[in-house]
Design a protein around this motif. Structure first.
Motif, PDB file in Angstrom:
ATOM      1  N   PHE A   7       0.861  -1.178   0.000  1.00  0.00           N
ATOM      2  CA  PHE A   7       0.000   0.000   0.000  1.00  0.00           C
ATOM      3  C   PHE A   7       0.896   1.226   0.000  1.00  0.00           C
ATOM      4  CE2 PHE A   7      -2.692   2.883   2.917  1.00  0.00           C
ATOM      5  CZ  PHE A   7      -3.205   3.567   1.820  1.00  0.00           C
ATOM      6  N   ASN A   8       0.793   2.043  -1.066  1.00  0.00           N
ATOM      7  CA  ASN A   8       1.614   3.240  -1.187  1.00  0.00           C
ATOM      8  C   ASN A   8       0.952   4.422  -0.496  1.00  0.00           C
ATOM      9  OD1 ASN A   8       3.273   1.682  -2.781  1.00  0.00           O
ATOM     10  ND2 ASN A   8       2.383   2.406  -4.697  1.00  0.00           N
ATOM     11  N   LEU A   9       1.774   5.286   0.097  1.00  0.00           N
ATOM     12  CA  LEU A   9       1.243   6.472   0.761  1.00  0.00           C
ATOM     13  C   LEU A   9       0.527   7.345  -0.258  1.00  0.00           C
ATOM     14  CD1 LEU A   9       1.157   8.199   3.400  1.00  0.00           C
ATOM     15  CD2 LEU A   9       3.161   9.395   2.507  1.00  0.00           C
ATOM     16  N   PRO A  10      -0.780   7.627  -0.053  1.00  0.00           N
ATOM     17  CA  PRO A  10      -1.513   8.442  -1.024  1.00  0.00           C
ATOM     18  C   PRO A  10      -1.342   9.926  -0.767  1.00  0.00           C
ATOM     19  CG  PRO A  10      -2.993   7.696   0.682  1.00  0.00           C
ATOM     20  CD  PRO A  10      -1.644   7.095   1.005  1.00  0.00           C
ATOM     21  N   ASP A  11      -1.662  10.720  -1.776  1.00  0.00           N
ATOM     22  CA  ASP A  11      -1.740  12.167  -1.612  1.00  0.00           C
ATOM     23  C   ASP A  11      -3.108  12.461  -1.025  1.00  0.00           C
ATOM     24  OD1 ASP A  11      -1.913  14.884  -1.753  1.00  0.00           O
ATOM     25  OD2 ASP A  11      -1.569  15.051  -3.906  1.00  0.00           O
ATOM     26  N   VAL A  12      -3.143  12.903   0.232  1.00  0.00           N
ATOM     27  CA  VAL A  12      -4.424  13.109   0.909  1.00  0.00           C
ATOM     28  C   VAL A  12      -4.990  14.499   0.684  1.00  0.00           C
ATOM     29  CG1 VAL A  12      -3.963  11.389   2.662  1.00  0.00           C
ATOM     30  CG2 VAL A  12      -3.227  13.747   3.053  1.00  0.00           C
ATOM     31  N   GLY A  13      -4.370  15.271  -0.182  1.00  0.00           N
ATOM     32  CA  GLY A  13      -4.968  16.560  -0.506  1.00  0.00           C
ATOM     33  C   GLY A  13      -3.964  17.650  -0.790  1.00  0.00           C
ATOM     34  N   GLU A  14      -4.267  18.475  -1.806  1.00  0.00           N
ATOM     35  CA  GLU A  14      -3.528  19.688  -2.136  1.00  0.00           C
ATOM     36  C   GLU A  14      -2.063  19.446  -2.467  1.00  0.00           C
ATOM     37  OE1 GLU A  14      -4.178  22.863   0.619  1.00  0.00           O
ATOM     38  OE2 GLU A  14      -6.224  23.078  -0.064  1.00  0.00           O
ATOM     39  N   GLY A  15      -1.771  18.333  -3.115  1.00  0.00           N
ATOM     40  CA  GLY A  15      -0.428  18.116  -3.628  1.00  0.00           C
ATOM     41  C   GLY A  15       0.648  17.949  -2.587  1.00  0.00           C
ATOM     42  N   ASN A  35     -11.148  -0.527   4.380  1.00  0.00           N
ATOM     43  CA  ASN A  35     -11.516   0.737   5.038  1.00  0.00           C
ATOM     44  C   ASN A  35     -11.289   0.732   6.548  1.00  0.00           C
ATOM     45  OD1 ASN A  35     -12.175   2.145   2.732  1.00  0.00           O
ATOM     46  ND2 ASN A  35     -14.312   1.536   2.784  1.00  0.00           N
ATOM     47  N   GLN A  36     -10.671  -0.314   7.086  1.00  0.00           N
ATOM     48  CA  GLN A  36     -10.271  -0.290   8.492  1.00  0.00           C
ATOM     49  C   GLN A  36      -9.073   0.636   8.640  1.00  0.00           C
ATOM     50  OE1 GLN A  36      -9.370  -4.134  10.238  1.00  0.00           O
ATOM     51  NE2 GLN A  36      -7.954  -3.228  11.710  1.00  0.00           N
ATOM     52  N   THR A  37      -9.081   1.490   9.665  1.00  0.00           N
ATOM     53  CA  THR A  37      -7.951   2.400   9.877  1.00  0.00           C
ATOM     54  C   THR A  37      -6.699   1.600  10.228  1.00  0.00           C
ATOM     55  OG1 THR A  37      -9.394   4.184  10.642  1.00  0.00           O
ATOM     56  CG2 THR A  37      -7.074   4.322  11.251  1.00  0.00           C
ATOM     57  N   ILE A  38      -5.628   1.836   9.478  1.00  0.00           N
ATOM     58  CA  ILE A  38      -4.392   1.089   9.714  1.00  0.00           C
ATOM     59  C   ILE A  38      -3.247   1.967  10.210  1.00  0.00           C
ATOM     60  CG2 ILE A  38      -4.905  -0.784   8.104  1.00  0.00           C
ATOM     61  CD1 ILE A  38      -3.227   0.653   6.004  1.00  0.00           C
ATOM     62  N   VAL A  39      -3.307   3.272   9.926  1.00  0.00           N
ATOM     63  CA  VAL A  39      -2.192   4.129  10.322  1.00  0.00           C
ATOM     64  C   VAL A  39      -2.682   5.567  10.432  1.00  0.00           C
ATOM     65  CG1 VAL A  39      -1.438   4.585   7.945  1.00  0.00           C
ATOM     66  CG2 VAL A  39       0.229   4.735   9.819  1.00  0.00           C
ATOM     67  N   GLU A  40      -2.055   6.309  11.340  1.00  0.00           N
ATOM     68  CA  GLU A  40      -2.298   7.745  11.463  1.00  0.00           C
ATOM     69  C   GLU A  40      -1.051   8.467  11.002  1.00  0.00           C
ATOM     70  OE1 GLU A  40      -2.515   9.764  15.399  1.00  0.00           O
ATOM     71  OE2 GLU A  40      -4.573  10.203  14.804  1.00  0.00           O
ATOM     72  N   ILE A  41      -1.207   9.394  10.048  1.00  0.00           N
ATOM     73  CA  ILE A  41      -0.065  10.133   9.516  1.00  0.00           C
ATOM     74  C   ILE A  41      -0.251  11.616   9.798  1.00  0.00           C
ATOM     75  CG2 ILE A  41       0.304   8.440   7.689  1.00  0.00           C
ATOM     76  CD1 ILE A  41      -0.930  10.489   5.727  1.00  0.00           C
ATOM     77  N   GLU A  42       0.857  12.336   9.796  1.00  0.00           N
ATOM     78  CA  GLU A  42       0.817  13.781   9.962  1.00  0.00           C
ATOM     79  C   GLU A  42       1.388  14.423   8.721  1.00  0.00           C
ATOM     80  OE1 GLU A  42       1.949  17.225  13.211  1.00  0.00           O
ATOM     81  OE2 GLU A  42       3.178  15.428  13.107  1.00  0.00           O
ATOM     82  N   THR A  43       0.571  15.216   8.045  1.00  0.00           N
ATOM     83  CA  THR A  43       1.029  15.943   6.872  1.00  0.00           C
ATOM     84  C   THR A  43       1.492  17.322   7.306  1.00  0.00           C
ATOM     85  OG1 THR A  43      -1.089  16.985   6.358  1.00  0.00           O
ATOM     86  CG2 THR A  43      -0.765  14.716   5.584  1.00  0.00           C
ATOM     87  N   ALA A  44       1.809  18.154   6.335  1.00  0.00           N
ATOM     88  CA  ALA A  44       2.225  19.514   6.658  1.00  0.00           C
ATOM     89  C   ALA A  44       1.083  20.339   7.211  1.00  0.00           C
ATOM     90  CB  ALA A  44       2.788  20.193   5.412  1.00  0.00           C
ATOM     91  N   ILE A  75       4.230   1.782   2.322  1.00  0.00           N
ATOM     92  CA  ILE A  75       4.364   1.896   3.771  1.00  0.00           C
ATOM     93  C   ILE A  75       3.991   0.603   4.487  1.00  0.00           C
ATOM     94  CG2 ILE A  75       4.015   4.397   3.783  1.00  0.00           C
ATOM     95  CD1 ILE A  75       1.111   3.920   4.599  1.00  0.00           C
ATOM     96  N   ILE A  76       3.251  -0.266   3.835  1.00  0.00           N
ATOM     97  CA  ILE A  76       2.803  -1.507   4.468  1.00  0.00           C
ATOM     98  C   ILE A  76       2.571  -2.547   3.387  1.00  0.00           C
ATOM     99  CG2 ILE A  76       0.364  -0.842   4.373  1.00  0.00           C
ATOM    100  CD1 ILE A  76      -0.081  -2.300   7.014  1.00  0.00           C
ATOM    101  N   GLY A 101      -4.383   3.016  -3.831  1.00  0.00           N
ATOM    102  CA  GLY A 101      -5.291   3.795  -2.994  1.00  0.00           C
ATOM    103  C   GLY A 101      -6.614   4.134  -3.633  1.00  0.00           C
ATOM    104  N   ASP A 102      -6.987   3.480  -4.721  1.00  0.00           N
ATOM    105  CA  ASP A 102      -8.183   3.878  -5.433  1.00  0.00           C
ATOM    106  C   ASP A 102      -9.452   3.726  -4.619  1.00  0.00           C
ATOM    107  OD1 ASP A 102      -6.707   4.531  -7.609  1.00  0.00           O
ATOM    108  OD2 ASP A 102      -6.983   2.644  -8.651  1.00  0.00           O
ATOM    109  N   VAL A 103      -9.451   2.792  -3.651  1.00  0.00           N
ATOM    110  CA  VAL A 103     -10.677   2.573  -2.898  1.00  0.00           C
ATOM    111  C   VAL A 103     -10.725   3.389  -1.624  1.00  0.00           C
ATOM    112  CG1 VAL A 103     -10.917   0.244  -3.782  1.00  0.00           C
ATOM    113  CG2 VAL A 103      -9.699   0.605  -1.646  1.00  0.00           C
ATOM    114  N   LEU A 104      -9.733   4.209  -1.365  1.00  0.00           N
ATOM    115  CA  LEU A 104      -9.755   5.016  -0.151  1.00  0.00           C
ATOM    116  C   LEU A 104     -10.894   6.021  -0.218  1.00  0.00           C
ATOM    117  CD1 LEU A 104      -6.006   5.737   0.499  1.00  0.00           C
ATOM    118  CD2 LEU A 104      -7.449   3.977   1.481  1.00  0.00           C
ATOM    119  N   VAL A 105     -11.495   6.272   0.913  1.00  0.00           N
ATOM    120  CA  VAL A 105     -12.638   7.169   0.963  1.00  0.00           C
ATOM    121  C   VAL A 105     -12.165   8.601   0.777  1.00  0.00           C
ATOM    122  CG1 VAL A 105     -14.544   7.998   2.357  1.00  0.00           C
ATOM    123  CG2 VAL A 105     -13.847   5.599   2.495  1.00  0.00           C
ATOM    124  N   GLY A 106     -12.585   9.239  -0.310  1.00  0.00           N
ATOM    125  CA  GLY A 106     -12.314  10.659  -0.504  1.00  0.00           C
ATOM    126  C   GLY A 106     -11.007  10.976  -1.202  1.00  0.00           C
TER     127      GLY A 106
END
Length: 466
Positions: A7-15, A35-44, A75-76, A101-106
């Motif tokens: 599972f590759n780290l996705p872009d969660v928004g705004e590049g 859709n089970q939560t597997i990790v918490e990440i901190e972006t900028a 990452i996993i 990450g195509d099935v990730l919500v949002g």
């Protein structure tokens, strides 16, 4: 045979280009569902929980807690068919244009390029770290005769390589404890089976090798411990600049040195506003929301902008144009443990006082929980910062990038004030409005501030609360 899916780290928004791993919610050997939560990440900009795009068994965590990883890097690894029939290897699926990450919500990930990116920031700079899965708690492994396909094509025939050449053996909870206490695992000699570092080893290191005790009183708060490296004499701690703090620094430097700031200040009697707040707090219609001076100040600022709409603008350097915004997305500066964030209430000019209070309550609680999403911090028009909550009278705030003005509300205290030709004790505050002098001249800025002050002095001026 097992089917290993990275599972590759996705872009969660705004590049955004990278993120830090804050906490793994799963361990090797755990079963996971889609859709089970597997990790918490901190972006900028914020904390984000990532759901699993696959169902199966966690085979390997590729990045440890505290490390940074680029968007698009794995990452996993999840075994989507443990003990089942043969399936298409993950790399083959990627070559066919599938994304992890195509099935990730949002959100989803971008399709990988032909040349795979190598892992970067796979270990913290302060220590030589081992893979997150320690030998003392081995995850279910495939049959020895069937090596798993690794995410890197050049290593398909070999077992996964450790993150460092000289790994430190420790379980994820122990690694987190060491990070929280500022202990460098690479300096410890593990006393557990096979040389694994135990919780007792970390606690012993804290007792015996904590140099900061030389200059810090016992029981003092030491927020710098998280991810910091203490000097040998204990007099300094160095902490990498990451995520929200780095983003805030970059934005503030860019704003301060690109937009010419001007600040105007005034003091005003807000006794009637304080009476209004007391009345609203006792009103059943407002029983489900928190009524604060920030709410009334926000409404006053919205009314002032509606009377002087030209202050809601932005300077476009690329096109050398002024962009006038026919809407008000009012930002609220919120201090969080990870730094300052400024989410905004979209189309605040369309909200009545009760709905504005609901939006403000939700915005601040989400920000303090570190869950603000990037979209909530984009496209702001003006900002309010309530420095009065810290007992500060006033200040000269720096503009949020892309906005034309920011209002600072100072402490509301009882002070001697001339009221009806008599000196009385009245509730008084100081307001400061900073603005971009390229867009707003002194007259416009002063009129807007005076309008806000007049509404706070007599809330009846804002007859349109609904």
């Amino acid at each position: 045979m097992p089917a290993y899916q990275p599972f590759n780290l996705p872009d969660v928004g705004e590049g955004l280009t990278e993120a830090d791993i804050v906490e793994w919610k799963v361990s090797p050997g755990d079963e996971v569902t889609v859709n089970q939560t597997i990790v918490e990440i901190e972006t900028a900009k914020s904390l984000v929980e990532l759901p699993s795009p696959y169902a199966g068994v966690v085979h390997e965590l590729l990045v440890e807690v505290g490390a940074s990883v680029d968007v698009g890097n794995p990452i996993i690894v999840i075994d989507t068919d443990p003990g089942g029939a043969a399936s298409v290897p993950a790399d083959d699926a990627a070559d066919e244009g599938e994304t992890s990450g195509d099935v990730l919500v949002g959100y989803g990930t971008k399709a990988p390029s032909q040349a795979r990116r190598t892992r970067r920031h796979a270990q913290p700079a302060a220590s030589a770290a081992a893979p997150v899965a320690a030998p003392a708690t081995p995850a279910p492994q495939p049959e020895p005769a069937t090596p798993r396909p690794a995410p890197e094509p050049a290593k398909q025939a070999a077992p996964s390589a450790p993150i460092s050449a000289n790994p430190v053996l420790a379980k994820p909870p122990v690694r987190k404890l060491a990070k929280d206490l500022g202990v460098d695992l690479s300096r410890l000699k593990g006393t557990g089976p096979g040389g694994i570092v135990t919780r007792e080893d970390v606690n012993a290191a804290v007792e015996n090798e904590q140099p900061e005790r030389l200059v810090v009183y016992p029981g003092d708060d030491r927020p710098w411990l998280d991810g910091g490296t203490v000097a040998a004499d204990g007099r300094t701690t160095r902490v990498p600049v990451r995520s929200v703090r780095r983003r805030t620094a970059e934005a503030m430097v860019a704003s301060a040195f690109s937009a010419p700031h001007v600040t105007v200040i005034t003091a005003t009697d807000v006794t009637k506003t304080m009476k209004l707040i007391k009345t609203l707090r006792e009103d059943r219609e407002f029983a489900d929301v928190k009524v604060t001076p920030t709410l009334i100040a926000a409404k006053a600022l919205i009314l002032a902008i509606r009377r002087h709409p030209e202050i809601s603008a932005a300077w476009d350097d690329a096109t050398q144009e002024i962009v006038y915004k026919h809407y008000i997305n009012i930002g609220i500066a919120a201090a969080t443990p990870r730094g300052l964030v400024v989410p905004n209430i979209k189309d605040a000019h369309r909200l009545g006082l009760h709905d504005l209070a609901l939006a403000l309550n939700e915005l601040t609680s989400t920000a303090r929980a570190g869950k603000t999403q990037p979209a909530a911090m984009s496209d702001g028009t003006v900002t309010i910062t309530n420095i009065g909550t810290f007992g500060i009278d006033t200040g000269t705030p720096i503009l949020n990038p892309g906005e034309s003005a920011i209002l600072a509300v100072g402490a509301i205290t009882k002070r001697p004030w001339v009221h009806k030709n008599k000196v009385k004790a009245r509730w008084v505050t100081r307001l400061a409005l900073s603005f971009d002098h390229r867009l707003v001249d002194g007259e416009l800025g002063s009129r807007v501030l005076q309008d806000v002050a007049a509404t706070l002095n007599d809330p009846a001026r804002g007859l349109v609360w609904g």
